[in-house]
Write a protein that holds these residues in place. Structure first.
Motif, PDB file in Angstrom:
ATOM      1  N   GLY A   1      16.671-109.360 -85.737  1.00 35.57           N
ATOM      2  CA  GLY A   1      15.819-108.186 -85.839  1.00 35.57           C
ATOM      3  C   GLY A   1      14.441-108.467 -85.267  1.00 35.57           C
ATOM      4  O   GLY A   1      14.033-107.892 -84.283  1.00 35.57           O
ATOM      5  N   ARG A   2      13.734-109.356 -85.877  1.00 32.33           N
ATOM      6  CA  ARG A   2      12.410-109.794 -85.418  1.00 32.33           C
ATOM      7  C   ARG A   2      12.279-111.241 -85.881  1.00 32.33           C
ATOM      8  O   ARG A   2      12.460-111.512 -87.056  1.00 32.33           O
ATOM      9  N   ILE A   3      11.983-112.123 -84.959  1.00 35.10           N
ATOM     10  CA  ILE A   3      12.017-113.550 -85.302  1.00 35.10           C
ATOM     11  C   ILE A   3      10.843-114.288 -84.667  1.00 35.10           C
ATOM     12  O   ILE A   3      10.424-113.959 -83.563  1.00 35.10           O
ATOM     13  N   ARG A   4      10.316-115.262 -85.409  1.00 38.03           N
ATOM     14  CA  ARG A   4       9.255-116.110 -84.869  1.00 38.03           C
ATOM     15  C   ARG A   4       9.844-117.002 -83.789  1.00 38.03           C
ATOM     16  O   ARG A   4      10.994-117.430 -83.875  1.00 38.03           O
ATOM     17  N   LEU A   5       9.039-117.302 -82.773  1.00 34.04           N
ATOM     18  CA  LEU A   5       9.518-118.157 -81.683  1.00 34.04           C
ATOM     19  C   LEU A   5       9.953-119.529 -82.200  1.00 34.04           C
ATOM     20  O   LEU A   5      10.956-120.078 -81.741  1.00 34.04           O
ATOM     21  N   SER A   6       9.214-120.072 -83.153  1.00 34.26           N
ATOM     22  CA  SER A   6       9.581-121.388 -83.693  1.00 34.26           C
ATOM     23  C   SER A   6      10.935-121.330 -84.399  1.00 34.26           C
ATOM     24  O   SER A   6      11.738-122.261 -84.291  1.00 34.26           O
ATOM     25  N   ASP A   7      11.191-120.238 -85.106  1.00 31.35           N
ATOM     26  CA  ASP A   7      12.489-120.085 -85.773  1.00 31.35           C
ATOM     27  C   ASP A   7      13.605-119.888 -84.751  1.00 31.35           C
ATOM     28  O   ASP A   7      14.716-120.410 -84.915  1.00 31.35           O
ATOM     29  N   LEU A   8      13.314-119.155 -83.695  1.00 31.95           N
ATOM     30  CA  LEU A   8      14.300-118.957 -82.633  1.00 31.95           C
ATOM     31  C   LEU A   8      14.623-120.293 -81.959  1.00 31.95           C
ATOM     32  O   LEU A   8      15.787-120.583 -81.673  1.00 31.95           O
ATOM     33  N   ALA A   9      13.607-121.107 -81.736  1.00 29.99           N
ATOM     34  CA  ALA A   9      13.840-122.433 -81.153  1.00 29.99           C
ATOM     35  C   ALA A   9      14.749-123.259 -82.056  1.00 29.99           C
ATOM     36  O   ALA A   9      15.659-123.948 -81.567  1.00 29.99           O
ATOM     37  N   ASP A  10      14.544-123.161 -83.371  1.00 35.09           N
ATOM     38  CA  ASP A  10      15.406-123.884 -84.313  1.00 35.09           C
ATOM     39  C   ASP A  10      16.848-123.377 -84.231  1.00 35.09           C
ATOM     40  O   ASP A  10      17.784-124.170 -84.189  1.00 35.09           O
ATOM     41  N   VAL A  11      17.001-122.063 -84.217  1.00 35.07           N
ATOM     42  CA  VAL A  11      18.345-121.474 -84.150  1.00 35.07           C
ATOM     43  C   VAL A  11      19.065-121.908 -82.873  1.00 35.07           C
ATOM     44  O   VAL A  11      20.247-122.255 -82.890  1.00 35.07           O
ATOM     45  N   GLU A  12      18.328-121.903 -81.777  1.00 38.91           N
ATOM     46  CA  GLU A  12      18.916-122.238 -80.482  1.00 38.91           C
ATOM     47  C   GLU A  12      18.947-123.745 -80.222  1.00 38.91           C
ATOM     48  O   GLU A  12      19.468-124.189 -79.207  1.00 38.91           O
ATOM     49  N   GLN A  13      18.373-124.509 -81.141  1.00 39.05           N
ATOM     50  CA  GLN A  13      18.342-125.968 -81.056  1.00 39.05           C
ATOM     51  C   GLN A  13      17.690-126.454 -79.757  1.00 39.05           C
ATOM     52  O   GLN A  13      18.221-127.305 -79.039  1.00 39.05           O
TER      53      GLN A  13
ATOM     54  N   ARG B   1       7.335-109.354 -77.255  1.00 36.20           N
ATOM     55  CA  ARG B   1       6.610-110.160 -78.244  1.00 36.20           C
ATOM     56  C   ARG B   1       5.739-109.248 -79.085  1.00 36.20           C
ATOM     57  O   ARG B   1       5.171-108.286 -78.586  1.00 36.20           O
ATOM     58  N   ILE B   2       5.618-109.618 -80.336  1.00 37.03           N
ATOM     59  CA  ILE B   2       4.808-108.855 -81.282  1.00 37.03           C
ATOM     60  C   ILE B   2       3.958-109.853 -82.053  1.00 37.03           C
ATOM     61  O   ILE B   2       4.485-110.812 -82.617  1.00 37.03           O
ATOM     62  N   PRO B   3       2.651-109.647 -82.082  1.00 38.19           N
ATOM     63  CA  PRO B   3       1.815-110.560 -82.873  1.00 38.19           C
ATOM     64  C   PRO B   3       2.135-110.414 -84.362  1.00 38.19           C
ATOM     65  O   PRO B   3       2.410-109.311 -84.840  1.00 38.19           O
ATOM     66  N   ASP B   4       2.115-111.514 -85.060  1.00 34.29           N
ATOM     67  CA  ASP B   4       2.348-111.494 -86.505  1.00 34.29           C
ATOM     68  C   ASP B   4       1.179-110.781 -87.169  1.00 34.29           C
ATOM     69  O   ASP B   4       0.021-111.007 -86.818  1.00 34.29           O
ATOM     70  N   GLU B   5       1.471-109.928 -88.138  1.00 32.22           N
ATOM     71  CA  GLU B   5       0.431-109.158 -88.828  1.00 32.22           C
ATOM     72  C   GLU B   5      -0.495-110.053 -89.630  1.00 32.22           C
ATOM     73  O   GLU B   5      -1.690-109.774 -89.762  1.00 32.22           O
ATOM     74  N   ASN B   6       0.053-111.151 -90.156  1.00 30.76           N
ATOM     75  CA  ASN B   6      -0.722-112.018 -91.040  1.00 30.76           C
ATOM     76  C   ASN B   6      -1.376-113.204 -90.338  1.00 30.76           C
ATOM     77  O   ASN B   6      -2.335-113.758 -90.857  1.00 30.76           O
ATOM     78  N   ASP B   7      -0.833-113.594 -89.201  1.00 31.32           N
ATOM     79  CA  ASP B   7      -1.339-114.786 -88.521  1.00 31.32           C
ATOM     80  C   ASP B   7      -1.249-114.569 -87.014  1.00 31.32           C
ATOM     81  O   ASP B   7      -0.179-114.634 -86.428  1.00 31.32           O
ATOM     82  N   ARG B   8      -2.373-114.291 -86.393  1.00 31.54           N
ATOM     83  CA  ARG B   8      -2.420-113.978 -84.957  1.00 31.54           C
ATOM     84  C   ARG B   8      -1.976-115.148 -84.077  1.00 31.54           C
ATOM     85  O   ARG B   8      -1.707-114.968 -82.906  1.00 31.54           O
ATOM     86  N   ARG B   9      -1.923-116.355 -84.643  1.00 29.61           N
ATOM     87  CA  ARG B   9      -1.461-117.509 -83.861  1.00 29.61           C
ATOM     88  C   ARG B   9       0.054-117.501 -83.708  1.00 29.61           C
ATOM     89  O   ARG B   9       0.595-118.173 -82.845  1.00 29.61           O
ATOM     90  N   VAL B  10       0.717-116.734 -84.557  1.00 30.87           N
ATOM     91  CA  VAL B  10       2.182-116.688 -84.573  1.00 30.87           C
ATOM     92  C   VAL B  10       2.656-115.484 -83.784  1.00 30.87           C
ATOM     93  O   VAL B  10       2.131-114.381 -83.915  1.00 30.87           O
ATOM     94  N   SER B  11       3.667-115.714 -82.976  1.00 32.93           N
ATOM     95  CA  SER B  11       4.254-114.632 -82.191  1.00 32.93           C
ATOM     96  C   SER B  11       5.697-114.428 -82.629  1.00 32.93           C
ATOM     97  O   SER B  11       6.433-115.385 -82.853  1.00 32.93           O
TER      98      SER B  11
END
Length: 143
Positions: free
Chosen positions: A48-60, A81-91
């Motif tokens: 649905g909507r996923i952080r890039l770091s989490d996607l990297a983990d999923v895709e290994q 890409r969508i900026p995270d509402e709580n942390d602008r450093r996170v995409s």
């Protein structure tokens, strides 16, 4: 151990799974996505909507690799890409309507021929394959 019935069965399962995967992959090539791009797009659509770091983990893969994959998908207007509402450093990344449609079309192209083939089997064989699919899913999910 290489001569045990379990070893032979394990080998037969692997060979069959690889052959089936190759056949289905050939059906899905019309999407013009590389294997890693198709895998990343599928992960994004299902998340649905996923952080890039989490996607990297999923895709290994590492962060730079997933960033490059996402840039390619963005260039094709399949994700955004969508900026995270709580942390602008996170995409975060999500699929566009076009990305979801492309994934669904590819799934249809891959699955329909296999479903048609299954229709030619008798009910007993379809039930045996359904049970085997459940067992394989259980095996795949165990650590």
């Amino acid at each position: 151990i290489m001569s045990t019935p379990s070893f032979k069965l394990a080998n037969d399962l692997i060979v069959s799974a690889v052959r089936l995967t190759r056949r289905l992959r050939a059906e899905g090539r019309a999407a013009k996505l590389s294997g890693p791009q198709a895998s990343a797009l599928a992960a994004i659509v299902y998340a649905g909507r996923i952080r890039l770091s989490d996607l990297a983990d999923v895709e290994q893969v590492r962060g730079p690799t997933i960033s490059e994959l996402v840039r390619g998908l963005e260039a094709m207007a399949l994700v955004r890409r969508i900026p995270d509402e709580n942390d602008r450093r996170v995409s975060r990344v999500e699929a566009t309507a076009r990305g979801r449609e492309l994934l669904a079309d590819g799934q249809q192209r891959r699955v329909a021929p296999l479903a048609a083939r299954l229709e030619t089997l008798d009910e007993k064989d379809r039930q045996a394959l359904a049970r085997a699919a459940r067992l394989m899913a259980d095996f795949a999910s165990e650590n």
